[in-house]
Design an enzyme around this catalytic site. Sequence first.
Site, PDB file in Angstrom:
ATOM      1  CE  LYS A  83     -42.103  53.356  -0.299  1.00 17.76           C
ATOM      2  NZ  LYS A  83     -43.085  54.391  -0.624  1.00 17.76           N
TER       3      LYS A  83
HETATM    4  O1  G3P Z   1     -45.802  55.352  -2.381  1.00 16.52           O
HETATM    5  C1  G3P Z   1     -45.478  55.062  -3.681  1.00 16.52           C
HETATM    6  C2  G3P Z   1     -46.585  55.001  -4.687  1.00 16.52           C
HETATM    7  O2  G3P Z   1     -47.754  54.500  -4.148  1.00 16.52           O
HETATM    8  C3  G3P Z   1     -46.721  56.209  -5.568  1.00 16.52           C
HETATM    9  O3  G3P Z   1     -47.926  56.253  -6.295  1.00 16.52           O
HETATM   10  O4  G3P Z   1     -49.542  57.369  -7.794  1.00 16.52           O
HETATM   11  O5  G3P Z   1     -47.299  58.449  -7.352  1.00 16.52           O
HETATM   12  O6  G3P Z   1     -47.462  56.420  -8.764  1.00 16.52           O
HETATM   13  P1  G3P Z   1     -48.054  57.184  -7.620  1.00 16.52           P
END
Ligand code: G3P
Length: 214
Positions: A83
């Site tokens: 990533k």
């Molecule tokens: O893995 C990255 C992403 O899904 C993060 O989600 O909820 O922290 O914005 P969030």
Amino acid sequence: MKIFIDSADIEEIREANSLGVIDGVTTNPSLVAKTGRPFEQALADICAEVDGPVSAEVLSTEAPAMIEEGRRLAALHDNIVVKIPMISEGLKATRVLSSEGIGVNVTLIFQPAQGLLAAKAGAAYLSPFVGRLDDISEDGMAMVGTLLQILSNYDYDAEVLVASIRNPLHFLEAARMGADVATCPLSVINQLTKHPLTDHGLAKFLADWEKVPK
Ligand code: G3P
């Protein structure tokens, strides 16, 4: 649509995987930090549990270091996808790693042009963050729609992996739009299995069965 679990917690991942619908895993540094475990140990457990792509994020921010880190992560297991954050240095690293046959997931995409550039650089996955756009009063799913439309005009290999999913409607809309992958926290995966009429219907079936002569 493929379903990934967005977590680095092996117990959550096992629980989701037991449902039989999980195709892969995405992690990020914040999710790894929450586990309180060393990164590589957590990755080894995840790769042993789920037979599918497992995204592991680099922490470097300069292309040469990102490339080194990416190569190291990719060598840990065949299923590791590196990533890389969507910054200029990240594009350079994506080009190099993807030319070496290493799968790259370009993360932190917040506008469609970033996605197009990442696809051009050879990314296998593009991760638009929908919840974080909604958080600042922008329409995250509309951005995904535009990105999918742009990609459909051309012939890139990149798959759109909808990330930062916060609720079942994000998931449903991603499927309606034809996104390739949705990565969801366990809480959302669990919500997707439920409907009150399912619970009500099951309770009634079980209650009625008690009236059947035994
Ligand atoms: O893995 C990255 C992403 O899904 C993060 O989600 O909820 O922290 O914005 P969030």
